[in-house]
Design a protein around this motif. Structure first.
Motif, PDB file in Angstrom:
ATOM      1  N   ASN A 146      -6.693  15.454   6.102  1.00 31.85           N
ATOM      2  CA  ASN A 146      -5.383  16.092   6.219  1.00 31.85           C
ATOM      3  C   ASN A 146      -4.666  15.773   7.529  1.00 31.85           C
ATOM      4  O   ASN A 146      -4.062  16.646   8.157  1.00 31.85           O
ATOM      5  N   LEU A 147      -4.738  14.522   7.929  1.00 37.27           N
ATOM      6  CA  LEU A 147      -4.007  14.091   9.117  1.00 37.27           C
ATOM      7  C   LEU A 147      -2.506  14.286   8.922  1.00 37.27           C
ATOM      8  O   LEU A 147      -1.780  14.646   9.853  1.00 37.27           O
ATOM      9  N   VAL A 148      -2.029  14.033   7.706  1.00 37.44           N
ATOM     10  CA  VAL A 148      -0.658  14.373   7.325  1.00 37.44           C
ATOM     11  C   VAL A 148      -0.710  15.117   5.998  1.00 37.44           C
ATOM     12  O   VAL A 148      -1.692  15.027   5.253  1.00 37.44           O
ATOM     13  N   ASP A 149       0.359  15.841   5.705  1.00 37.67           N
ATOM     14  CA  ASP A 149       0.391  16.685   4.507  1.00 37.67           C
ATOM     15  C   ASP A 149       1.120  16.041   3.335  1.00 37.67           C
ATOM     16  O   ASP A 149       0.944  16.473   2.194  1.00 37.67           O
ATOM     17  N   ALA A 150       1.933  15.041   3.593  1.00 38.70           N
ATOM     18  CA  ALA A 150       2.669  14.349   2.534  1.00 38.70           C
ATOM     19  C   ALA A 150       3.214  13.050   3.104  1.00 38.70           C
ATOM     20  O   ALA A 150       3.497  12.959   4.305  1.00 38.70           O
ATOM     21  N   ILE A 151       3.375  12.057   2.238  1.00 45.29           N
ATOM     22  CA  ILE A 151       3.918  10.772   2.684  1.00 45.29           C
ATOM     23  C   ILE A 151       5.004  10.275   1.743  1.00 45.29           C
ATOM     24  O   ILE A 151       5.046  10.647   0.565  1.00 45.29           O
ATOM     25  N   VAL A 152       5.855   9.425   2.306  1.00 47.11           N
ATOM     26  CA  VAL A 152       6.862   8.688   1.544  1.00 47.11           C
ATOM     27  C   VAL A 152       6.812   7.244   2.010  1.00 47.11           C
ATOM     28  O   VAL A 152       6.740   6.973   3.213  1.00 47.11           O
ATOM     29  N   ALA A 153       6.848   6.310   1.068  1.00 48.44           N
ATOM     30  CA  ALA A 153       6.915   4.884   1.399  1.00 48.44           C
ATOM     31  C   ALA A 153       8.136   4.280   0.718  1.00 48.44           C
ATOM     32  O   ALA A 153       8.292   4.411  -0.500  1.00 48.44           O
ATOM     33  N   ALA A 154       9.004   3.662   1.506  1.00 46.20           N
ATOM     34  CA  ALA A 154      10.196   3.007   0.969  1.00 46.20           C
ATOM     35  C   ALA A 154      10.049   1.505   1.116  1.00 46.20           C
ATOM     36  O   ALA A 154       9.822   1.002   2.221  1.00 46.20           O
ATOM     37  N   HIS A 155      10.153   0.799   0.007  1.00 47.51           N
ATOM     38  CA  HIS A 155       9.974  -0.660  -0.066  1.00 47.51           C
ATOM     39  C   HIS A 155       8.907  -1.151   0.917  1.00 47.51           C
ATOM     40  O   HIS A 155       9.200  -1.894   1.860  1.00 47.51           O
ATOM     41  N   PRO A 156       7.643  -0.735   0.709  1.00 49.79           N
ATOM     42  CA  PRO A 156       6.568  -1.067   1.659  1.00 49.79           C
ATOM     43  C   PRO A 156       6.196  -2.543   1.654  1.00 49.79           C
ATOM     44  O   PRO A 156       6.325  -3.230   0.643  1.00 49.79           O
ATOM     45  N   THR A 157       5.713  -3.016   2.801  1.00 46.69           N
ATOM     46  CA  THR A 157       5.148  -4.359   2.900  1.00 46.69           C
ATOM     47  C   THR A 157       3.692  -4.261   3.320  1.00 46.69           C
ATOM     48  O   THR A 157       3.254  -3.251   3.875  1.00 46.69           O
ATOM     49  N   HIS A 158       2.945  -5.324   3.060  1.00 46.29           N
ATOM     50  CA  HIS A 158       1.534  -5.428   3.445  1.00 46.29           C
ATOM     51  C   HIS A 158       0.668  -4.318   2.842  1.00 46.29           C
ATOM     52  O   HIS A 158      -0.429  -4.056   3.335  1.00 46.29           O
ATOM     53  N   LEU A 159       1.147  -3.677   1.800  1.00 47.86           N
ATOM     54  CA  LEU A 159       0.383  -2.608   1.152  1.00 47.86           C
ATOM     55  C   LEU A 159      -0.678  -3.228   0.254  1.00 47.86           C
ATOM     56  O   LEU A 159      -0.406  -4.180  -0.480  1.00 47.86           O
ATOM     57  N   THR A 160      -1.893  -2.683   0.300  1.00 44.86           N
ATOM     58  CA  THR A 160      -2.997  -3.227  -0.496  1.00 44.86           C
ATOM     59  C   THR A 160      -3.421  -2.252  -1.583  1.00 44.86           C
ATOM     60  O   THR A 160      -3.145  -1.049  -1.510  1.00 44.86           O
ATOM     61  N   GLU A 161      -4.137  -2.778  -2.566  1.00 44.68           N
ATOM     62  CA  GLU A 161      -4.656  -1.922  -3.630  1.00 44.68           C
ATOM     63  C   GLU A 161      -5.623  -0.885  -3.074  1.00 44.68           C
ATOM     64  O   GLU A 161      -5.634   0.268  -3.515  1.00 44.68           O
ATOM     65  N   GLU A 162      -6.424  -1.264  -2.104  1.00 37.78           N
ATOM     66  CA  GLU A 162      -7.377  -0.322  -1.516  1.00 37.78           C
ATOM     67  C   GLU A 162      -6.656   0.841  -0.842  1.00 37.78           C
ATOM     68  O   GLU A 162      -7.082   2.003  -0.957  1.00 37.78           O
ATOM     69  N   GLU A 163      -5.568   0.547  -0.134  1.00 36.79           N
ATOM     70  CA  GLU A 163      -4.806   1.613   0.521  1.00 36.79           C
ATOM     71  C   GLU A 163      -4.209   2.564  -0.506  1.00 36.79           C
ATOM     72  O   GLU A 163      -4.161   3.786  -0.287  1.00 36.79           O
ATOM     73  N   ILE A 164      -3.764   2.011  -1.623  1.00 35.28           N
ATOM     74  CA  ILE A 164      -3.208   2.839  -2.699  1.00 35.28           C
ATOM     75  C   ILE A 164      -4.295   3.718  -3.310  1.00 35.28           C
ATOM     76  O   ILE A 164      -4.110   4.923  -3.517  1.00 35.28           O
ATOM     77  N   GLN A 165      -5.452   3.150  -3.576  1.00 38.93           N
ATOM     78  CA  GLN A 165      -6.542   3.878  -4.219  1.00 38.93           C
ATOM     79  C   GLN A 165      -7.075   5.025  -3.371  1.00 38.93           C
ATOM     80  O   GLN A 165      -7.579   6.021  -3.912  1.00 38.93           O
ATOM     81  N   ASN A 166      -6.959   4.913  -2.065  1.00 41.29           N
ATOM     82  CA  ASN A 166      -7.593   5.878  -1.168  1.00 41.29           C
ATOM     83  C   ASN A 166      -6.666   6.984  -0.685  1.00 41.29           C
ATOM     84  O   ASN A 166      -7.083   7.818   0.124  1.00 41.29           O
TER      85      ASN A 166
END
Length: 247
Positions: A146-166
Motif C-alpha cells: 500500500n505504498l499508494v492507494d490508487a494509480i492512473v496511467a495515461a498513454h504509458p511507455t516502457h510498460l511491461t506485462e509483468e508490471e501489469i500483472q503485479n
C-alpha cells in the motif's frame, strides 16, 4: 519511447502552485489538503512543463488533493518549444535520455518520494504520463504494501506485462486509440489481466486520439479538447473516489 513523445501543443494558462523541495527533490506543489495527496510522475518534458502543472492545479481543485510534481530527471530539462520544432525533435538523443533516466536509476527516487508522501498523508494516489506510466504501476505493485492507494496511467511507455500483472491497487488507464508506445497487443493484455486481479479497474478509450493527448493535446481541435477534458475529469474523479474514503 519515440519522437511522438515530444510532439504536441502547449496550453494557455498560468500555473498557480509553487516550487519548493520535498524528499530531497525540487517539486511543484499545488493544493492545500492535509489528508490526501497525488504524486505526478511526469513525461519526458519534465517537472516544469506548464501543461503538466496546469493539470496538477486542476486535480488539486477537482479532487480536493495536494499535488506534487517532483523533478525525476536530476535537473535535466527540455525546452518546451521542442514540441513545435521538427528539427529539434529529430536531433534529440532519445536513446541517451532513456539511458540517463532508466527504470533502474529513477525507480528508487520515485519510490522514496512516494514513501515520504505516505508518511505525511493518510492517502496517496499517483498518476504517470508517458515516461511516468510504468512508474505508477511499480508504485502500485501488490508487494509494495500500500505504498499508494490508487494509480492512473495515461498513454504509458516502457510498460511491461509483468508490471501489469503485479498491480494491486485501484487502476485507471487513459488510452488513446493510436499509440505506438502502448500498442494494441499490450492494451488487450491489460484488459484481459486486470479484471481478474480483484481490484477496481477503469479503462478509458479515447477514439481518434494519439499518444500524448492527455498532456499535449491541441486545444484548437474539438475532438482533442473533448478528449483531454474527459481525461482530466476521469482522473480527478478516480482520485476523489479512492483517496477520500468517505471524508
Amino acid at each position: 519511447m519515440a519522437s511522438c513523445c515530444l510532439e504536441g501543443f502547449q496550453w494557455d494558462g498560468t500555473p498557480i502552485g509553487q516550487e519548493t523541495t520535498f524528499a530531497d527533490h525540487n517539486v511543484y506543489v499545488t493544493g492545500s489538503n492535509t489528508d490526501a495527496a497525488v504524486l505526478i510522475v511526469h513525461d519526458i518534458l519534465g517537472w516544469k512543463f506548464p501543461n503538466t502543472r496546469l493539470l496538477a492545479d486542476s486535480y488539486a481543485r477537482d479532487a480536493n488533493v495536494t499535488v506534487y510534481i517532483p523533478d525525476f530527471f536530476g535537473g535535466e530539462s527540455i525546452a518546451p518549444d521542442i514540441i513545435y520544432d521538427l528539427v529539434k525533435r529529430a536531433a534529440y538523443d532519445i536513446p541517451g535520455f532513456i539511458s540517463r533516466n532508466s527504470k533502474e536509476i529513477r525507480e528508487p527516487q520515485i519510490t522514496s518520494v512516494a514513501k515520504a508522501l505516505k508518511a505525511q498523508y493518510k492517502s496517496v494516489g499517483a498518476i504517470g504520463f508517458c515516461w511516468g506510466g510504468w512508474a505508477v504501476f511499480r508504485l502500485g505493485n501488490k508487494a509494495n504494501d500500500n505504498l499508494v492507494d490508487a494509480i492512473v496511467a495515461a498513454h504509458p511507455t516502457h510498460l511491461t506485462e509483468e508490471e501489469i500483472q503485479n498491480v494491486g491497487v485501484p487502476t485507471q488507464i487513459l488510452a488513446p486509440e493510436t499509440d505506438s508506445q502502448y500498442p494494441p497487443e499490450l492494451k488487450a493484455f491489460t484488459n484481459k489481466v486486470l479484471p481478474e486481479l480483484g481490484i477496481d479497474y477503469d479503462y478509458q478509450h479515447f477514439a481518434g486520439l494519439d499518444h500524448g493527448f492527455a498532456t499535449k493535446g491541441d486545444r484548437s481541435s474539438p475532438v482533442a479538447v473533448k478528449g483531454l477534458e474527459r481525461a482530466q475529469t476521469a482522473a480527478a474523479h478516480w482520485f476523489k473516489l479512492h483517496l477520500h474514503h468517505g471524508r
